[in-house]
Design an enzyme around this catalytic site. Structure first.
Site, PDB file in Angstrom:
ATOM      1  N   TYR A 154       0.853  -1.208   0.000  1.00 16.90           N
ATOM      2  CA  TYR A 154       0.000   0.000   0.000  1.00 16.90           C
ATOM      3  C   TYR A 154       0.884   1.252   0.000  1.00 16.90           C
ATOM      4  O   TYR A 154       0.530   2.293  -0.557  1.00 16.90           O
ATOM      5  CB  TYR A 154      -0.996  -0.021   1.165  1.00 16.90           C
ATOM      6  CG  TYR A 154      -2.208   0.860   0.912  1.00 16.90           C
ATOM      7  CD1 TYR A 154      -2.996   0.692  -0.220  1.00 16.90           C
ATOM      8  CD2 TYR A 154      -2.542   1.888   1.798  1.00 16.90           C
ATOM      9  CE1 TYR A 154      -4.089   1.491  -0.462  1.00 16.90           C
ATOM     10  CE2 TYR A 154      -3.644   2.697   1.567  1.00 16.90           C
ATOM     11  CZ  TYR A 154      -4.407   2.502   0.429  1.00 16.90           C
ATOM     12  OH  TYR A 154      -5.488   3.322   0.190  1.00 16.90           O
ATOM     13  N   LYS A 161      -3.292   8.394   2.606  1.00 14.01           N
ATOM     14  CA  LYS A 161      -4.525   8.215   3.394  1.00 14.01           C
ATOM     15  C   LYS A 161      -4.345   8.762   4.819  1.00 14.01           C
ATOM     16  O   LYS A 161      -5.319   9.274   5.408  1.00 14.01           O
ATOM     17  CB  LYS A 161      -4.944   6.741   3.431  1.00 14.01           C
ATOM     18  CG  LYS A 161      -5.411   6.172   2.091  1.00 14.01           C
ATOM     19  CD  LYS A 161      -6.611   6.903   1.492  1.00 14.01           C
ATOM     20  CE  LYS A 161      -7.249   6.120   0.349  1.00 14.01           C
ATOM     21  NZ  LYS A 161      -8.276   6.902  -0.373  1.00 14.01           N
TER      22      LYS A 161
HETATM   23  P1  NAD Z   1     -12.346   3.240  -8.527  1.00 12.69           P
HETATM   24  O1  NAD Z   1     -11.151   3.011  -9.385  1.00 12.69           O
HETATM   25  O2  NAD Z   1     -13.658   2.805  -9.024  1.00 12.69           O
HETATM   26  O3  NAD Z   1     -12.435   4.753  -8.071  1.00 12.69           O
HETATM   27  C1  NAD Z   1     -11.319   5.625  -8.032  1.00 12.69           C
HETATM   28  C2  NAD Z   1     -11.771   6.900  -8.706  1.00 12.69           C
HETATM   29  O4  NAD Z   1     -10.780   7.922  -8.592  1.00 12.69           O
HETATM   30  C3  NAD Z   1     -12.054   6.720 -10.210  1.00 12.69           C
HETATM   31  O5  NAD Z   1     -13.376   7.105 -10.503  1.00 12.69           O
HETATM   32  C4  NAD Z   1     -11.068   7.690 -10.857  1.00 12.69           C
HETATM   33  O6  NAD Z   1     -11.569   8.284 -12.031  1.00 12.69           O
HETATM   34  C5  NAD Z   1     -10.918   8.705  -9.749  1.00 12.69           C
HETATM   35  N1  NAD Z   1      -9.755   9.574  -9.953  1.00 12.69           N
HETATM   36  C6  NAD Z   1      -8.447   9.255  -9.938  1.00 12.69           C
HETATM   37  N2  NAD Z   1      -7.688  10.330 -10.240  1.00 12.69           N
HETATM   38  C7  NAD Z   1      -8.560  11.376 -10.417  1.00 12.69           C
HETATM   39  C8  NAD Z   1      -8.409  12.742 -10.773  1.00 12.69           C
HETATM   40  N3  NAD Z   1      -7.196  13.285 -11.001  1.00 12.69           N
HETATM   41  N4  NAD Z   1      -9.528  13.505 -10.867  1.00 12.69           N
HETATM   42  C9  NAD Z   1     -10.759  12.985 -10.661  1.00 12.69           C
HETATM   43  N5  NAD Z   1     -10.966  11.701 -10.350  1.00 12.69           N
HETATM   44  C10 NAD Z   1      -9.873  10.901 -10.238  1.00 12.69           C
HETATM   45  O7  NAD Z   1     -11.965   2.453  -7.157  1.00 12.69           O
HETATM   46  P2  NAD Z   1     -12.654   2.495  -5.719  1.00 12.69           P
HETATM   47  O8  NAD Z   1     -12.130   1.287  -5.024  1.00 12.69           O
HETATM   48  O9  NAD Z   1     -14.098   2.704  -5.837  1.00 12.69           O
HETATM   49  O10 NAD Z   1     -11.954   3.761  -5.026  1.00 12.69           O
HETATM   50  C11 NAD Z   1     -12.670   4.849  -4.481  1.00 12.69           C
HETATM   51  C12 NAD Z   1     -12.047   5.299  -3.169  1.00 12.69           C
HETATM   52  O11 NAD Z   1     -12.196   4.253  -2.211  1.00 12.69           O
HETATM   53  C13 NAD Z   1     -10.563   5.613  -3.236  1.00 12.69           C
HETATM   54  O12 NAD Z   1     -10.285   6.740  -2.431  1.00 12.69           O
HETATM   55  C14 NAD Z   1      -9.942   4.381  -2.603  1.00 12.69           C
HETATM   56  O13 NAD Z   1      -8.684   4.676  -2.040  1.00 12.69           O
HETATM   57  C15 NAD Z   1     -10.959   4.077  -1.550  1.00 12.69           C
HETATM   58  N6  NAD Z   1     -10.924   2.730  -0.978  1.00 12.69           N
HETATM   59  C16 NAD Z   1     -10.954   1.625  -1.773  1.00 12.69           C
HETATM   60  C17 NAD Z   1     -10.914   0.348  -1.194  1.00 12.69           C
HETATM   61  C18 NAD Z   1     -10.906  -0.894  -2.048  1.00 12.69           C
HETATM   62  O14 NAD Z   1     -10.490  -1.951  -1.545  1.00 12.69           O
HETATM   63  N7  NAD Z   1     -11.363  -0.848  -3.273  1.00 12.69           N
HETATM   64  C19 NAD Z   1     -10.863   0.217   0.205  1.00 12.69           C
HETATM   65  C20 NAD Z   1     -10.847   1.363   0.989  1.00 12.69           C
HETATM   66  C21 NAD Z   1     -10.875   2.618   0.391  1.00 12.69           C
HETATM   67  C1  IMJ Z   2      -3.844  -0.990  -3.229  1.00  9.01           C
HETATM   68  C2  IMJ Z   2      -2.475  -1.288  -3.308  1.00  9.01           C
HETATM   69  C3  IMJ Z   2      -1.892  -2.241  -2.482  1.00  9.01           C
HETATM   70  C4  IMJ Z   2      -2.638  -2.906  -1.538  1.00  9.01           C
HETATM   71  C5  IMJ Z   2      -3.993  -2.619  -1.473  1.00  9.01           C
HETATM   72  C6  IMJ Z   2      -4.607  -1.663  -2.319  1.00  9.01           C
HETATM   73  N1  IMJ Z   2      -4.987  -3.118  -0.657  1.00  9.01           N
HETATM   74  C7  IMJ Z   2      -6.168  -2.520  -0.935  1.00  9.01           C
HETATM   75  C8  IMJ Z   2      -5.980  -1.609  -1.993  1.00  9.01           C
HETATM   76  C9  IMJ Z   2      -4.760  -4.164   0.357  1.00  9.01           C
HETATM   77  C10 IMJ Z   2      -7.439  -2.785  -0.222  1.00  9.01           C
HETATM   78  C11 IMJ Z   2      -7.040  -0.751  -2.646  1.00  9.01           C
HETATM   79  N2  IMJ Z   2      -7.092   0.604  -2.031  1.00  9.01           N
HETATM   80  C12 IMJ Z   2      -7.555   0.676  -0.649  1.00  9.01           C
HETATM   81  C13 IMJ Z   2      -6.720   1.769  -2.688  1.00  9.01           C
HETATM   82  O1  IMJ Z   2      -6.823   2.818  -2.091  1.00  9.01           O
HETATM   83  C14 IMJ Z   2      -6.177   1.732  -4.049  1.00  9.01           C
HETATM   84  C15 IMJ Z   2      -5.611   2.845  -4.592  1.00  9.01           C
HETATM   85  C16 IMJ Z   2      -4.943   2.861  -5.868  1.00  9.01           C
HETATM   86  C17 IMJ Z   2      -4.921   1.799  -6.757  1.00  9.01           C
HETATM   87  C18 IMJ Z   2      -4.233   1.906  -7.972  1.00  9.01           C
HETATM   88  C19 IMJ Z   2      -4.123   0.763  -8.941  1.00  9.01           C
HETATM   89  C20 IMJ Z   2      -3.886   1.259 -10.339  1.00  9.01           C
HETATM   90  C21 IMJ Z   2      -2.937   2.409 -10.441  1.00  9.01           C
HETATM   91  N3  IMJ Z   2      -2.865   3.291  -9.423  1.00  9.01           N
HETATM   92  C22 IMJ Z   2      -3.574   3.134  -8.254  1.00  9.01           C
HETATM   93  N4  IMJ Z   2      -3.607   4.146  -7.367  1.00  9.01           N
HETATM   94  C23 IMJ Z   2      -4.275   4.033  -6.212  1.00  9.01           C
HETATM   95  O2  IMJ Z   2      -2.266   2.584 -11.465  1.00  9.01           O
END
Ligand code: NAD
Ligand code: IMJ
Length: 258
Positions: A154, A161
Site C-alpha cells: 500500500y 490516506k
Molecule cells: P475506482 O477506481 O472505481 O475509483 C477511483 C476513482 O478515482 C475513479 O473514478 C477515478 O476516475 C478517480 N480519480 C483518480 N484520479 C482522479 C483525478 N485526477 N480527478 C478525478 N478523479 C480521479 O476504485 P474504488 O475502489 O471505488 O476507489 C474509491 C475510493 O475508495 C478511493 O479513495 C480508494 O482509495 C478508496 N478505498 C478503496 C478500497 C478498495 O479496496 N477498493 C478500500 C478502501 C478505500
Molecule cells: C492498493 C495497493 C496495495 C494494496 C492494497 C490496495 N490493498 C487494498 C488496496 C490491500 C485494499 C485498494 N485501495 C484501498 C486503494 O486505495 C487503491 C488505490 C490505488 C490503486 C491503484 C491501482 C492502479 C494504479 N494506481 C492506483 N492508485 C491508487 O495505477
C-alpha cells in the site's frame, strides 16, 4: 417508508464504472431520495459515466479532473445557483510502480502525485464546493486501514490516506461552525478497478473474510448505506471522524483463521 435524503442534493466524485464504491454510494443516495450530480475524470470516462448517470437518474454529469484548477473552477461555474447538501469524495491515485516496489524507493514525484490526487484534492474540492452548502451539509471521503497500519504494497497510498484523515479533522474543525460535517469512511478491501492488478489481492480478500468478526468481505452497498447515514439528519452529531465499514477487521489484535 420515508427516505433519509429526500430534498437533498449530493455531488459524487469518483464514479468510474459500476464496480466503483462511488457508484454504490450513488445507488444508496438515490434510493434515499437524493438528487444526484456526478463528476468524471476527463473525456475518456465521459460516455461511461453519462450512461451510469442516466441509470441512476442523475440530474447532472460533469467533467472534473481534480488536479486541474481550471476544471474545478468550471465545475463551480456549472453549479452556480445550486445548493449542495452532500459532497462525496471517492478518489485516489498513485503510480502503479509505487504500489509494488519497496516503499523506500518512492520518488519525490510519485509521492507528490499520490498526495495531490488522494489527499490535497479533498481540501481543494471542499474549498471550491462548500460555499454551495448554504444550509449546512456533509462532506465525506473514502480511506483505508493502510493509513495507520502497514499493509504490504500500500506504501505511498498509506501515507496519502494518513494525510487525508488528518485533512478530515482540520476541515471538520473549520467547517463545523457553518454546519458542515466532514468524515471519512474506512472501507475493507473490495475488488474495484483500483484493486485490480494488485498482486495477491484475492488472497487478501480471503484472509479478511476468514478472520473478520462478521466473517465476510465488505460489500460496496454497505459503504453506500453508511455514506447515506452520514449525509442524512441521522449523522448530525458525527464529524471529524473515521467510520470503519470493514466487517470489523480493524478490531482484531491477532487475526486467526479457524
Ligand atoms: P475506482 O477506481 O472505481 O475509483 C477511483 C476513482 O478515482 C475513479 O473514478 C477515478 O476516475 C478517480 N480519480 C483518480 N484520479 C482522479 C483525478 N485526477 N480527478 C478525478 N478523479 C480521479 O476504485 P474504488 O475502489 O471505488 O476507489 C474509491 C475510493 O475508495 C478511493 O479513495 C480508494 O482509495 C478508496 N478505498 C478503496 C478500497 C478498495 O479496496 N477498493 C478500500 C478502501 C478505500
Ligand atoms: C492498493 C495497493 C496495495 C494494496 C492494497 C490496495 N490493498 C487494498 C488496496 C490491500 C485494499 C485498494 N485501495 C484501498 C486503494 O486505495 C487503491 C488505490 C490505488 C490503486 C491503484 C491501482 C492502479 C494504479 N494506481 C492506483 N492508485 C491508487 O495505477
Amino acid at each position: 417508508m420515508s427516505q433519509l435524503l429526500a430534498g437533498k442534493t449530493a455531488i459524487i466524485l469518483g464514479v468510474a464504472n459500476k464496480w466503483s464504491i462511488a457508484y454504490a454510494i450513488a445507488e444508496s443516495y438515490r434510493r434515499e431520495g437524493a438528487r444526484l450530480i456526478l463528476t468524471y475524470q476527463g473525456e475518456r470516462q465521459k460516455a461511461t459515466v453519462e450512461e451510469l448517470g442516466q441509470e441512476l437518474g442523475a440530474s447532472l454529469v460533469l467533467n472534473c479532473d481534480v488536479t486541474k484548477d481550471e476544471e474545478l473552477a468550471a465545475l463551480v461555474e456549472a453549479l452556480k445557483g445550486e445548493r449542495l447538501d452532500a459532497i462525496v469524495h471517492s478518489i485516489a491515485f498513485a503510480n502503479r510502480d509505487d504500489l509494488s516496489r519497496p516503499f523506500l524507493e518512492t520518488s519525490k514525484d510519485g509521492y507528490a502525485l499520490a498526495l495531490e490526487v488522494s489527499s490535497y484534492s479533498l481540501v481543494s474540492v471542499s474549498r471550491a464546493l462548500s460555499p454551495l452548502m448554504t444550509e449546512g451539509g456533509a462532506i465525506m471521503t473514502l480511506t483505508y486501514l493502510g493509513s495507520e497500519r502497514v499493509i504490504p504494497n500500500y506504501n505511498v497510498m498509506g501515507v496519502a490516506k494518513a494525510a487525508l484523515e488528518a485533512c478530515v479533522r482540520y476541515l471538520a474543525s473549520e467547517l463545523g461552525p457553518k454546519g458542515i460535517r466532514v468524515n471519512a469512511i474506512s472501507a475493507g478491501p473490495i475488488k474495484t478497478a483500483s484493486a485490480r492488478g494488485i498482486s495477491g489481492f484475492s488472497k487478501i480478500l480471503d484472509g479478511v473474510a476468514a478472520v473478520s468478526p462478521l466473517r465476510k468481505n465488505t460489500e460496496t452497498a454497505e459503504v453506500g448505506d453508511t455514506a447515506a447515514f452520514l449525509g442524512s439528519h441521522l449523522g448530525r452529531g458525527v464529524t471529524g471522524n473515521v467510520i470503519y465499514v470493514d466487517a470489523g477487521f480493524k478490531v482484531m489484535g491477532l487475526p486467526t483463521p479457524e
